[in-house]
Design an enzyme around this catalytic site. Sequence first.
Site, PDB file in Angstrom:
ATOM      1  N   HIS A 211       1.014  -1.230   0.167  1.00 51.83           N
ATOM      2  CA  HIS A 211      -0.021  -0.047  -0.057  1.00 51.83           C
ATOM      3  C   HIS A 211       0.902   1.174  -0.104  1.00 51.83           C
ATOM      4  O   HIS A 211       0.442   2.384  -0.262  1.00 51.83           O
ATOM      5  CB  HIS A 211      -0.952  -0.003   1.206  1.00 51.83           C
ATOM      6  CG  HIS A 211      -0.372  -0.130   2.481  1.00 51.83           C
ATOM      7  ND1 HIS A 211      -0.199  -1.137   3.027  1.00 51.83           N
ATOM      8  CD2 HIS A 211       0.021   1.065   3.283  1.00 51.83           C
ATOM      9  CE1 HIS A 211       0.359  -0.835   4.374  1.00 51.83           C
ATOM     10  NE2 HIS A 211       0.543   0.261   4.421  1.00 51.83           N
ATOM     11  N   ASP A 241       0.567  -7.667   0.487  1.00 53.49           N
ATOM     12  CA  ASP A 241       0.772  -6.333   0.622  1.00 53.49           C
ATOM     13  C   ASP A 241       2.157  -5.937   0.582  1.00 53.49           C
ATOM     14  O   ASP A 241       2.702  -6.234   1.614  1.00 53.49           O
ATOM     15  CB  ASP A 241       0.001  -5.834   1.949  1.00 53.49           C
ATOM     16  CG  ASP A 241       0.122  -4.419   2.174  1.00 53.49           C
ATOM     17  OD1 ASP A 241       0.570  -3.488   1.167  1.00 53.49           O
ATOM     18  OD2 ASP A 241      -0.242  -4.016   3.235  1.00 53.49           O
ATOM     19  N   GLY A 321       2.652   5.263  10.113  1.00 55.26           N
ATOM     20  CA  GLY A 321       3.998   5.248   9.910  1.00 55.26           C
ATOM     21  C   GLY A 321       4.991   3.973  10.045  1.00 55.26           C
ATOM     22  O   GLY A 321       5.900   3.838   9.683  1.00 55.26           O
ATOM     23  N   SER A 323       3.973   1.010   8.629  1.00 55.57           N
ATOM     24  CA  SER A 323       3.579   0.386   7.690  1.00 55.57           C
ATOM     25  C   SER A 323       5.126   0.064   6.715  1.00 55.57           C
ATOM     26  O   SER A 323       5.917   0.671   6.727  1.00 55.57           O
ATOM     27  CB  SER A 323       2.897   0.864   6.572  1.00 55.57           C
ATOM     28  OG  SER A 323       1.555   0.931   7.035  1.00 55.57           O
ATOM     29  N   SER A 339       1.714  -4.514   7.633  1.00 49.90           N
ATOM     30  CA  SER A 339       0.674  -4.077   6.791  1.00 49.90           C
ATOM     31  C   SER A 339      -0.265  -3.323   7.353  1.00 49.90           C
ATOM     32  O   SER A 339      -0.343  -1.988   7.326  1.00 49.90           O
ATOM     33  CB  SER A 339      -0.075  -5.404   6.274  1.00 49.90           C
ATOM     34  OG  SER A 339      -1.228  -4.966   5.493  1.00 49.90           O
TER      35      SER A 339
END
Length: 453
Positions: A211, A241, A321, A323, A339
């Site tokens: 993402h 992801d 943040g 991710s 994720s």
Amino acid sequence: MSHKRIPKRKAAIAVGSVAALGAAALLLPHANASQSNGDDAAPRTFKATDVSGVANMLATQLGDAFAGSYYDAAKKQLVINVVGNNSNVVNQIEQAGAVAHQVQNSTSALQAAAKTLKADATIPGTAWAVDPKTNQIQVTADSTVTGGKWNTVESTVKNLGSGVATLKKSSGTFKTFVDGGDAIFGGNVRCSLGFNVTAGDGTPAFLTAGHCGVAAAKWSDSQTGASIATVDQATFPGNGDFALVKYDDPATQTNSAVNVGNGQSVQINQAVDAAVGQQVFRMGSTTGLHNGNVTGLDATVNYPEGTVTGLIQTDVCAEAGDSGGSLFTQDGGAVGLTSGGSGDCTAGGETFFQPVTTALAAVGATLGAGDAGAGAGAADPSASAGAGGAADPSASAGGAADPSAGASDAAGAGDQAGGAADQSGAAGDQSGAAGDQSGAGMNDGSGMVSATP
């Protein structure tokens, strides 16, 4: 804000400021050592990173009798779920050093139940994963699933039959955790670097959340800096992801280590499959180092942006943040990429991770600088922290990372591909511009599980 730039020819995995001394103290040498008691038919003790190989072998051998597996961390044993009471099946399990556990639900029955959930309960704010410890599907609904939506999920779970699935409510909301490990910036989006890799064409690259990869094509090591890497492949939503991001300078030299603060790092030597019950550590640029356990595999998460399948479910906390940041084991196994999830590092919650092994296979990359691929051996647990071994438990969580290890300066939200951010820096300050969730255009922490660009 000032930011320390990555040396042109050298990039180290940076993973944010250290926020948890308790987690750092768990990174001890010699822990989880594999042993044998000398009796091939009696339960053995395993390292968590070794159980997936044995479990996969037994799954192939046992066929329909195999109903999942999990790691008993307290006893360091591998537990194999079996349907029926076939003595030959039990013997095969015991000969492999594992423990047989008779259960009600077969793998095919749980897979069929998951298909029913997909067909009848694919509602944003829901997630489900198989929990082999209970031999059931664990269904979670966040705070946005109310009224008729809740009734639909509840009735779907009930109609699966007794003992097939459980339903629980999460107080947060499922969202992606945009922001992340070593902070990286793409436009108004902040994420975390996961693991450095070598792309299939031999060029240096890194993995992060998909993402993040679909949110921006160009990524920098500072909020206003020039691009240092460009997205090559990204998957989100859908079957995973993950994103492969190639360094713009093909001469960039990448390190395969996770910096856990105070100049200490854990050398990453192999990509490993997750096992339920396994202890894992997560590093992110917003919240630093935290640990927990794997609670489910092959998880399906219905984010607001779409459905993602094939994830790892854990009880490790994370926030916006984080991710794309690294999920790893004590002895140097790369497990996952952050994720999304629900909750925060104050109240806790569920966090989902993209398996590294699946991401590497999908993008055609190898872990590290090309000499430590997915099949490489585990780190020597006796190795010193300075050489890439486990972090010294005596190290203070509050101290800054050694600047010589590529750590970011105090004001700089985290060096994109360098060492961890200084604990006193702005990386963990969500009020700071780099960590401001509103700047990333993402949901705030009050919502459901979401992906975290």
